[in-house]
Motif scaffolding. Sequence first.
Motif, PDB file in Angstrom:
ATOM      1  N   VAL A   6      65.833 -48.978  67.364  1.00 24.66           N
ATOM      2  CA  VAL A   6      66.873 -48.530  66.449  1.00 24.66           C
ATOM      3  C   VAL A   6      66.569 -47.082  66.072  1.00 24.66           C
ATOM      4  O   VAL A   6      65.430 -46.746  65.738  1.00 24.66           O
ATOM      5  CB  VAL A   6      66.950 -49.400  65.183  1.00 24.66           C
ATOM      6  CG1 VAL A   6      67.899 -48.781  64.160  1.00 24.66           C
ATOM      7  CG2 VAL A   6      67.418 -50.807  65.520  1.00 24.66           C
ATOM      8  N   VAL A   7      67.590 -46.239  66.148  1.00 25.27           N
ATOM      9  CA  VAL A   7      67.448 -44.820  65.824  1.00 25.27           C
ATOM     10  C   VAL A   7      68.276 -44.512  64.586  1.00 25.27           C
ATOM     11  O   VAL A   7      69.451 -44.880  64.513  1.00 25.27           O
ATOM     12  CB  VAL A   7      67.921 -43.930  66.991  1.00 25.27           C
ATOM     13  CG1 VAL A   7      67.716 -42.449  66.654  1.00 25.27           C
ATOM     14  CG2 VAL A   7      67.174 -44.289  68.277  1.00 25.27           C
ATOM     15  N   VAL A   8      67.658 -43.849  63.619  1.00 29.56           N
ATOM     16  CA  VAL A   8      68.367 -43.449  62.408  1.00 29.56           C
ATOM     17  C   VAL A   8      67.993 -42.019  62.057  1.00 29.56           C
ATOM     18  O   VAL A   8      66.941 -41.508  62.456  1.00 29.56           O
ATOM     19  CB  VAL A   8      68.034 -44.365  61.209  1.00 29.56           C
ATOM     20  CG1 VAL A   8      68.651 -45.732  61.373  1.00 29.56           C
ATOM     21  CG2 VAL A   8      66.528 -44.474  60.998  1.00 29.56           C
ATOM     22  N   GLY A   9      68.864 -41.376  61.307  1.00 29.45           N
ATOM     23  CA  GLY A   9      68.542 -40.070  60.759  1.00 29.45           C
ATOM     24  C   GLY A   9      67.700 -40.225  59.512  1.00 29.45           C
ATOM     25  O   GLY A   9      67.675 -41.292  58.879  1.00 29.45           O
ATOM     26  N   ALA A  10      67.002 -39.165  59.145  1.00 29.45           N
ATOM     27  CA  ALA A  10      66.171 -39.234  57.945  1.00 29.45           C
ATOM     28  C   ALA A  10      67.027 -39.331  56.697  1.00 29.45           C
ATOM     29  O   ALA A  10      66.656 -39.956  55.712  1.00 29.45           O
ATOM     30  CB  ALA A  10      65.251 -38.010  57.863  1.00 29.45           C
ATOM     31  N   ARG A  11      68.182 -38.680  56.722  1.00 29.76           N
ATOM     32  CA  ARG A  11      69.123 -38.739  55.608  1.00 29.76           C
ATOM     33  C   ARG A  11      70.525 -38.865  56.161  1.00 29.76           C
ATOM     34  O   ARG A  11      70.817 -38.386  57.246  1.00 29.76           O
ATOM     35  CB  ARG A  11      69.049 -37.461  54.757  1.00 29.76           C
ATOM     36  CG  ARG A  11      67.812 -37.329  53.915  1.00 29.76           C
ATOM     37  CD  ARG A  11      67.771 -35.969  53.258  1.00 29.76           C
ATOM     38  NE  ARG A  11      69.003 -35.702  52.525  1.00 29.76           N
ATOM     39  CZ  ARG A  11      69.407 -34.472  52.200  1.00 29.76           C
ATOM     40  NH1 ARG A  11      68.712 -33.434  52.582  1.00 29.76           N
ATOM     41  NH2 ARG A  11      70.512 -34.303  51.515  1.00 29.76           N
ATOM     42  N   GLY A  12      71.404 -39.485  55.395  1.00 30.12           N
ATOM     43  CA  GLY A  12      72.762 -39.672  55.876  1.00 30.12           C
ATOM     44  C   GLY A  12      73.792 -39.181  54.892  1.00 30.12           C
ATOM     45  O   GLY A  12      73.477 -38.476  53.941  1.00 30.12           O
ATOM     46  N   ARG A  13      75.021 -39.564  55.144  1.00 27.88           N
ATOM     47  CA  ARG A  13      76.116 -39.169  54.286  1.00 27.88           C
ATOM     48  C   ARG A  13      75.857 -39.700  52.879  1.00 27.88           C
ATOM     49  O   ARG A  13      75.552 -40.856  52.669  1.00 27.88           O
ATOM     50  CB  ARG A  13      77.429 -39.750  54.825  1.00 27.88           C
ATOM     51  CG  ARG A  13      78.664 -39.192  54.161  1.00 27.88           C
ATOM     52  CD  ARG A  13      79.884 -39.522  54.994  1.00 27.88           C
ATOM     53  NE  ARG A  13      80.167 -40.955  55.013  1.00 27.88           N
ATOM     54  CZ  ARG A  13      81.069 -41.507  55.802  1.00 27.88           C
ATOM     55  NH1 ARG A  13      81.734 -40.776  56.669  1.00 27.88           N
ATOM     56  NH2 ARG A  13      81.299 -42.802  55.758  1.00 27.88           N
ATOM     57  N   GLY A  14      75.979 -38.822  51.892  1.00 26.85           N
ATOM     58  CA  GLY A  14      75.732 -39.228  50.521  1.00 26.85           C
ATOM     59  C   GLY A  14      74.274 -39.099  50.121  1.00 26.85           C
ATOM     60  O   GLY A  14      73.899 -39.450  49.010  1.00 26.85           O
ATOM     61  N   GLY A  15      73.404 -38.594  51.021  1.00 24.40           N
ATOM     62  CA  GLY A  15      71.993 -38.426  50.699  1.00 24.40           C
ATOM     63  C   GLY A  15      71.795 -37.390  49.596  1.00 24.40           C
ATOM     64  O   GLY A  15      72.506 -36.407  49.510  1.00 24.40           O
ATOM     65  N   PHE A  16      70.811 -37.622  48.742  1.00 25.27           N
ATOM     66  CA  PHE A  16      70.546 -36.695  47.654  1.00 25.27           C
ATOM     67  C   PHE A  16      69.802 -35.481  48.169  1.00 25.27           C
ATOM     68  O   PHE A  16      68.888 -35.587  48.977  1.00 25.27           O
ATOM     69  CB  PHE A  16      69.720 -37.384  46.563  1.00 25.27           C
ATOM     70  CG  PHE A  16      70.466 -38.469  45.853  1.00 25.27           C
ATOM     71  CD1 PHE A  16      71.379 -38.167  44.864  1.00 25.27           C
ATOM     72  CD2 PHE A  16      70.269 -39.797  46.195  1.00 25.27           C
ATOM     73  CE1 PHE A  16      72.067 -39.164  44.207  1.00 25.27           C
ATOM     74  CE2 PHE A  16      70.958 -40.805  45.553  1.00 25.27           C
ATOM     75  CZ  PHE A  16      71.861 -40.488  44.553  1.00 25.27           C
ATOM     76  N   SER A  17      70.148 -34.318  47.671  1.00 27.64           N
ATOM     77  CA  SER A  17      69.462 -33.094  48.064  1.00 27.64           C
ATOM     78  C   SER A  17      67.998 -33.190  47.664  1.00 27.64           C
ATOM     79  O   SER A  17      67.672 -33.556  46.530  1.00 27.64           O
ATOM     80  CB  SER A  17      70.119 -31.890  47.371  1.00 27.64           C
ATOM     81  OG  SER A  17      69.424 -30.713  47.686  1.00 27.64           O
ATOM     82  N   GLY A  18      67.113 -32.868  48.601  1.00 32.24           N
ATOM     83  CA  GLY A  18      65.686 -32.905  48.317  1.00 32.24           C
ATOM     84  C   GLY A  18      65.031 -34.232  48.654  1.00 32.24           C
ATOM     85  O   GLY A  18      63.818 -34.331  48.674  1.00 32.24           O
ATOM     86  N   LEU A  19      65.830 -35.282  48.891  1.00 28.86           N
ATOM     87  CA  LEU A  19      65.267 -36.578  49.265  1.00 28.86           C
ATOM     88  C   LEU A  19      65.011 -36.563  50.763  1.00 28.86           C
ATOM     89  O   LEU A  19      65.943 -36.550  51.562  1.00 28.86           O
ATOM     90  CB  LEU A  19      66.229 -37.704  48.895  1.00 28.86           C
ATOM     91  CG  LEU A  19      65.722 -39.138  49.092  1.00 28.86           C
ATOM     92  CD1 LEU A  19      64.535 -39.418  48.170  1.00 28.86           C
ATOM     93  CD2 LEU A  19      66.834 -40.138  48.818  1.00 28.86           C
ATOM     94  N   LEU A  20      63.738 -36.566  51.160  1.00 35.07           N
ATOM     95  CA  LEU A  20      63.409 -36.352  52.567  1.00 35.07           C
ATOM     96  C   LEU A  20      63.678 -37.571  53.435  1.00 35.07           C
ATOM     97  O   LEU A  20      63.977 -37.442  54.605  1.00 35.07           O
ATOM     98  CB  LEU A  20      61.928 -35.944  52.685  1.00 35.07           C
ATOM     99  CG  LEU A  20      61.609 -34.538  52.196  1.00 35.07           C
ATOM    100  CD1 LEU A  20      60.110 -34.301  52.236  1.00 35.07           C
ATOM    101  CD2 LEU A  20      62.325 -33.495  53.032  1.00 35.07           C
TER     102      LEU A  20
END
Length: 295
Positions: free
Chosen positions: A255-269
């Motif tokens: 399974v491949v995912v991005g570290a952050r997605g739509r709606g991710g908080f700025s600064g949350l890695l």
Amino acid sequence: MGGLVIVGVDGSASSLAAVEAAAREARLRTAALKVVHAFLWPAMHVPLGPSPLGPPEGGMQNMVDRLVAEAVERARAAAPEVEVSHAVVTGEPLTVLEAQSRAADLVVVGSRGMGGFVGLMVGSTAVHLAAHARCPVLVVREEAPVDGPVVVGVDGSPAGDKAVEFAFQEAELHGSTLIALHAWTTWNAPLPAPQDPTEPYANPAEALGQEEKRLLSEALAGHRERHPDVAVEHETVHGPTREALIEASRTARLVVVGARGRGGFSGLLLGSVSQALLHHAHCPVAVVRGTAARH
């Protein structure tokens, strides 16, 4: 493809599974493989040699030499044609592997290390490395499946585009089908404009569903052109992303995912979906950061 694959080892069963997975990845990429052990004790000024009262093969240095040699042997057995090197680097694992990732195309680690707590599904090094590494991170469990499709979570965000490209590459390398999964709810989906202003949103859920299918197709379009030989299945799910991807992982090889997605908080890695997959997926998980990889 060439390049360099790094695998972190600590002597645990999980890290040896990671070595075999990393060797296979290096073979498919025609890349070199580097086995890395982060040796913390020299920085703490702990005696490394054998005790005067113990056997000559004792001591921390000999233990590290043995575990690295075992990892190198395991890698060469899994992929004899791959060039394998090794390094023992003084420092704690996250710092060492983050530094190593700057020159790598992929870093592979086991889901749990020697110090893992019973019941903890994934070690802290794997989670933190996924957030900080300068290249994609593959987290491997001890009994990783070797068949099944590659599943990628698609959210349509610019940051998630690198994860989609990585998933296409993995599917192409392994000769696997790619399942592009996009999950949405009425809370995270943008409401589409009504076709007829006099009859707004006669069926909002149906309109949202069509919009989300369109978003998925658009997110995949350019990647399909670059990888025409990859068989792609579109899957749009009305429900929470985490649950949908965890369920899909039951029959997946990756399974491949991005570290952050739509709606991710700025600064949350590392986003909540990525963390949930690292802890609960039934197969290996690759986390791909959306920022430029190497500095």
